[in-house]
Scaffold this active site. Sequence first.
Site, PDB file in Angstrom:
ATOM      1  N   GLU A  11     -37.727  20.949 -10.863  1.00 50.55           N
ATOM      2  CA  GLU A  11     -37.934  19.554  -9.403  1.00 50.55           C
ATOM      3  C   GLU A  11     -35.982  19.992  -9.597  1.00 50.55           C
ATOM      4  O   GLU A  11     -36.102  20.237 -10.610  1.00 50.55           O
ATOM      5  CB  GLU A  11     -38.367  18.596 -10.348  1.00 50.55           C
ATOM      6  CG  GLU A  11     -39.895  18.594 -10.388  1.00 50.55           C
ATOM      7  CD  GLU A  11     -40.300  17.744 -11.272  1.00 50.55           C
ATOM      8  OE1 GLU A  11     -39.806  16.297 -11.529  1.00 50.55           O
ATOM      9  OE2 GLU A  11     -41.440  17.550 -11.212  1.00 50.55           O
ATOM     10  N   LYS A  27     -33.158  18.111 -10.480  1.00 54.72           N
ATOM     11  CA  LYS A  27     -32.533  17.186 -12.307  1.00 54.72           C
ATOM     12  C   LYS A  27     -31.537  16.007 -11.128  1.00 54.72           C
ATOM     13  O   LYS A  27     -30.251  16.465 -10.893  1.00 54.72           O
ATOM     14  CB  LYS A  27     -31.693  18.719 -13.713  1.00 54.72           C
ATOM     15  CG  LYS A  27     -32.068  16.936 -14.548  1.00 54.72           C
ATOM     16  CD  LYS A  27     -31.028  18.215 -16.029  1.00 54.72           C
ATOM     17  CE  LYS A  27     -31.117  16.660 -16.997  1.00 54.72           C
ATOM     18  NZ  LYS A  27     -30.407  15.716 -16.724  1.00 54.72           N
ATOM     19  N   ASP A  42     -29.394  13.136 -10.501  1.00 51.68           N
ATOM     20  CA  ASP A  42     -27.926  12.570 -11.644  1.00 51.68           C
ATOM     21  C   ASP A  42     -28.335  11.406 -11.774  1.00 51.68           C
ATOM     22  O   ASP A  42     -27.522  10.708 -10.736  1.00 51.68           O
ATOM     23  CB  ASP A  42     -26.796  13.383 -11.171  1.00 51.68           C
ATOM     24  CG  ASP A  42     -25.982  13.140 -12.983  1.00 51.68           C
ATOM     25  OD1 ASP A  42     -26.642  12.442 -13.777  1.00 51.68           O
ATOM     26  OD2 ASP A  42     -24.566  12.910 -12.540  1.00 51.68           O
ATOM     27  N   TYR A  59     -41.360  10.785 -10.436  1.00 54.08           N
ATOM     28  CA  TYR A  59     -41.917  12.686 -10.873  1.00 54.08           C
ATOM     29  C   TYR A  59     -42.935  12.041 -12.586  1.00 54.08           C
ATOM     30  O   TYR A  59     -43.073  13.199 -12.628  1.00 54.08           O
ATOM     31  CB  TYR A  59     -40.871  13.393 -11.407  1.00 54.08           C
ATOM     32  CG  TYR A  59     -39.785  12.964 -12.625  1.00 54.08           C
ATOM     33  CD1 TYR A  59     -40.381  12.422 -13.909  1.00 54.08           C
ATOM     34  CD2 TYR A  59     -38.615  12.443 -12.016  1.00 54.08           C
ATOM     35  CE1 TYR A  59     -39.296  11.941 -14.169  1.00 54.08           C
ATOM     36  CE2 TYR A  59     -37.270  11.876 -13.003  1.00 54.08           C
ATOM     37  CZ  TYR A  59     -37.877  11.802 -14.359  1.00 54.08           C
ATOM     38  OH  TYR A  59     -36.979  11.879 -15.035  1.00 54.08           O
ATOM     39  N   LYS A 112     -28.983  23.054 -16.390  1.00 50.82           N
ATOM     40  CA  LYS A 112     -28.169  22.226 -15.741  1.00 50.82           C
ATOM     41  C   LYS A 112     -26.266  23.176 -15.830  1.00 50.82           C
ATOM     42  O   LYS A 112     -26.372  24.501 -16.027  1.00 50.82           O
ATOM     43  CB  LYS A 112     -27.409  22.252 -17.965  1.00 50.82           C
ATOM     44  CG  LYS A 112     -27.755  20.745 -18.384  1.00 50.82           C
ATOM     45  CD  LYS A 112     -27.131  19.466 -18.212  1.00 50.82           C
ATOM     46  CE  LYS A 112     -27.012  19.213 -18.640  1.00 50.82           C
ATOM     47  NZ  LYS A 112     -26.416  17.733 -18.954  1.00 50.82           N
ATOM     48  N   CYS A 129       9.360   2.636   3.339  1.00 53.63           N
ATOM     49  CA  CYS A 129       8.213   4.016   3.864  1.00 53.63           C
ATOM     50  C   CYS A 129       8.057   4.561   3.820  1.00 53.63           C
ATOM     51  O   CYS A 129       9.811   4.950   3.901  1.00 53.63           O
ATOM     52  CB  CYS A 129       7.712   3.356   5.584  1.00 53.63           C
ATOM     53  SG  CYS A 129       6.369   4.641   5.622  1.00 53.63           S
ATOM     54  N   CYS A 156       8.686   6.531   7.395  1.00 53.20           N
ATOM     55  CA  CYS A 156      10.034   6.227   8.725  1.00 53.20           C
ATOM     56  C   CYS A 156      10.807   4.849   7.807  1.00 53.20           C
ATOM     57  O   CYS A 156      12.022   4.283   8.450  1.00 53.20           O
ATOM     58  CB  CYS A 156       8.553   5.142   9.583  1.00 53.20           C
ATOM     59  SG  CYS A 156       8.374   3.788   8.236  1.00 53.20           S
ATOM     60  N   CYS A 186       2.855  -0.737   4.771  1.00 58.62           N
ATOM     61  CA  CYS A 186       3.913  -0.266   5.773  1.00 58.62           C
ATOM     62  C   CYS A 186       3.724  -1.111   7.184  1.00 58.62           C
ATOM     63  O   CYS A 186       2.418  -1.436   7.516  1.00 58.62           O
ATOM     64  CB  CYS A 186       4.296   1.283   6.287  1.00 58.62           C
ATOM     65  SG  CYS A 186       4.842   1.743   6.730  1.00 58.62           S
ATOM     66  N   CYS A 237       5.042   3.874  13.410  1.00 57.28           N
ATOM     67  CA  CYS A 237       5.441   4.341  11.726  1.00 57.28           C
ATOM     68  C   CYS A 237       4.334   6.116  12.182  1.00 57.28           C
ATOM     69  O   CYS A 237       3.287   5.628  12.320  1.00 57.28           O
ATOM     70  CB  CYS A 237       5.250   3.768  10.590  1.00 57.28           C
ATOM     71  SG  CYS A 237       5.266   4.756   9.290  1.00 57.28           S
TER      72      CYS A 237
HETATM   73  S1  IVH Z   1     -38.220  14.448 -16.621  1.00 61.07           S
HETATM   74  C1  IVH Z   1     -40.036  14.526 -21.062  1.00 61.07           C
HETATM   75  N1  IVH Z   1     -37.773  15.253 -13.811  1.00 61.07           N
HETATM   76  O1  IVH Z   1     -33.141  14.553 -16.833  1.00 61.07           O
HETATM   77  C2  IVH Z   1     -39.173  14.335 -20.652  1.00 61.07           C
HETATM   78  N2  IVH Z   1     -36.589  14.516 -15.595  1.00 61.07           N
HETATM   79  O2  IVH Z   1     -32.509  15.086 -19.947  1.00 61.07           O
HETATM   80  C3  IVH Z   1     -38.936  13.793 -19.267  1.00 61.07           C
HETATM   81  N3  IVH Z   1     -34.267  14.211 -14.576  1.00 61.07           N
HETATM   82  O3  IVH Z   1     -34.514  11.422 -18.674  1.00 61.07           O
HETATM   83  C4  IVH Z   1     -38.067  13.980 -17.580  1.00 61.07           C
HETATM   84  N4  IVH Z   1     -34.627  14.343 -13.036  1.00 61.07           N
HETATM   85  O4  IVH Z   1     -33.417  11.003 -16.575  1.00 61.07           O
HETATM   86  C5  IVH Z   1     -37.483  14.852 -15.401  1.00 61.07           C
HETATM   87  N5  IVH Z   1     -37.304  16.157 -12.576  1.00 61.07           N
HETATM   88  C6  IVH Z   1     -37.167  15.255 -13.193  1.00 61.07           C
HETATM   89  C7  IVH Z   1     -35.817  15.025 -13.343  1.00 61.07           C
HETATM   90  C8  IVH Z   1     -35.521  14.150 -14.730  1.00 61.07           C
HETATM   91  C9  IVH Z   1     -33.410  14.273 -13.652  1.00 61.07           C
HETATM   92  C10 IVH Z   1     -33.763  12.716 -16.180  1.00 61.07           C
HETATM   93  C11 IVH Z   1     -34.574  11.927 -16.955  1.00 61.07           C
HETATM   94  C12 IVH Z   1     -34.140  12.813 -17.816  1.00 61.07           C
HETATM   95  C13 IVH Z   1     -33.352  13.858 -18.398  1.00 61.07           C
HETATM   96  C14 IVH Z   1     -33.905  14.361 -19.732  1.00 61.07           C
END
Ligand code: IVH
Length: 656
Positions: free
Chosen positions: A112, A114, A116, A218, A302, A394, A397, A412, A417
Amino acid sequence: MSSIPQKIEALRKKLQHHEHLYYVLDAPAISDAEYDAMIRELQALETAHPDLITDDSPTQRVGGKPREGFVKVAHSSPMLSLDNALNEIELRDFDRRVRDLLGAEDFAYVAELKLDGLSLAVRYRDGKLAEAVTRGDGATGEDVTENARTIRSIPFRAPAEEVRGEVVFIRKAFDKLNDERAAAGLPLFANPRNAAAGSLRVLDPAVTASRRLDYFSYYLVPAPPTQHQTLEQLNEMGFKVNPNWRRCDDIEALAAFCKEWEQKRDSLPYEIDGVVAKVDSLEQQRRLGWRHKAPRWAIAFKFPARQEETVVLDIGVNVGRTGTLTPGAFFRPVNVGGVMVSKATLHNEDEVERLGIQIGDTVLVERAGDVIPHVVRVVKQGDHRRPFRMPTACPICGGEIVRAEGEAASRCINISCPARLRESILHWAARGVMNIDGMGEALVDQLVDKALVKNVADLYALKFDDLAKLERMGKKSAEKVLANIDASRRASLPRILNGLGIPFVGERTGQFLAEAFGDLDKIAAAGEVELQHAEEVGPKVSRSIHQFFQEKHNHALIEQLRAAGFNFTHAVKKRAGGPLQGMTLVLTGTLPGLAREEAKLRIETAGGKVAGSVSKKTSYLVAGEEAGSKLDKARELGVAVIDEARLLAMIGDAAG
Ligand code: IVH
């Protein structure tokens, strides 16, 4: 005829369906206006029948009041974090560990994105949203239920006990929020993640509601036997699940998924910082178990950071379309996650001060998606550092620079200008303004440099030969641009008003001005107070509009546009509303037959609006017994006063 409760329930069902289409599936089936009309209808019914309001009505997203502080809540099971893999070698190490532990067993991963943002647990009781809790320290979090209720991708009803997921801030909305904050002189959010956290952890739910937050889930309790079924079930229950997940049979497929999204991350409207790989089978997850604070069955791959350090070589200013001077830093060029970065905006003087940034300093620069890079913080002050000073003239001009009291921006004020010209033309030609397709930066630069265009009205005098001889301009494109310029003469008044680049006047305000005055000449001739008759126009905006039309050059511009064939009038559209369409009524005193809320509902159903106080904009004051100061005010202002019978007659409902 259906009963009121039935009507209310039917509306709620319809609204929930359209909210799901809009907020979860990103596939709206009706216009915003149709949605608004429906929610208003429901609101009116609920106001008239408060006993029928339920917690899970779509009107109750922003019901909560600001609180004093947050209450701490224990998590049902710890919300732990994941171990990281910083490169492919570490990812393969993870896979080897899993294979060793599972022996000869077959298994698969679910990969999946990740996201942010920040994680949030949402609990349901009897199928109804009961509690939303932030991650906190993993063991206890903060109760942010009222705020979470404003996030439309979190359903009010779901056959689940608990769902976990990530709250994210859409990047575009983040840019817009920071622009607004910069203009208002407020401190900026460093990135969408901080903005999401800042928006969820505010005491006033109305603030959360005003931000465009999204929730991707998720994790589900009760859980089906596999993670991929979890995602599918969440989807079916009406939760938003990020669609970019994949079941991977082996490490090769998993590594390919990671590579693929590292490439594609900028194409998403929100930020991701990696990929999460999970062993698909929950039974296998259980046997793999946990080590320290992270599961053995999952890993966070990451992506490389998109932050780098570099030195500030200079701080200059850029002059924008409305004359705003925006300070910007020039860096020793540095590669930030594959893109060379050599400059970043600093937004305004307040932001320069907040960062404490000076020429010669070493700073941390961050890039997010296609967002303009920004300075996160100063990491080391330069030995011979020099402060930035906003110029008094400015830089383009030489015109006068003014910083109005209470405003974050310096401007300005010379309308002609050249720096403003380039930006004004780009804005005029933009999508949603004049829609002059093909009028991009390369073309505008040449038009300005060759002095073919000195204001936006000059565009309408351009000839085929003027364009055809320009660089990168074929015969075909010249013809197309000319046709698009020609077509733009039919633009509506709100768009013209937006196009003119009057500070604080966008299309929305343009629309209100057009509706209130019906004609550009009337707007241009109006005084500051008169301008405030338009909806949402207050002293600041009216001053800006008035100043604009006082300016000689701007007068000339308007005449030139008129000569080019623009239509400055606005036909006030008769919406299919009722007999009170477009009217604002005020209620006072006790009406003989109608309760206050009922009267309000009748008026709104007939297309009218109900305001709380009498002003010049009031169409009628509906007065009952013991009418007080509002009646005096109406007489003073010459506002027509009617009674209940007259109101009902106007609505065509004499029976009452
Ligand atoms: S699963 C047991 N799935 O990443 C851990 N986490 O470093 C369950 N996060 O605290 C987390 N996308 O805030 C999971 N598709 C995803 C995620 C995700 C972002 C974040 C989440 C978690 C941190 C883990």
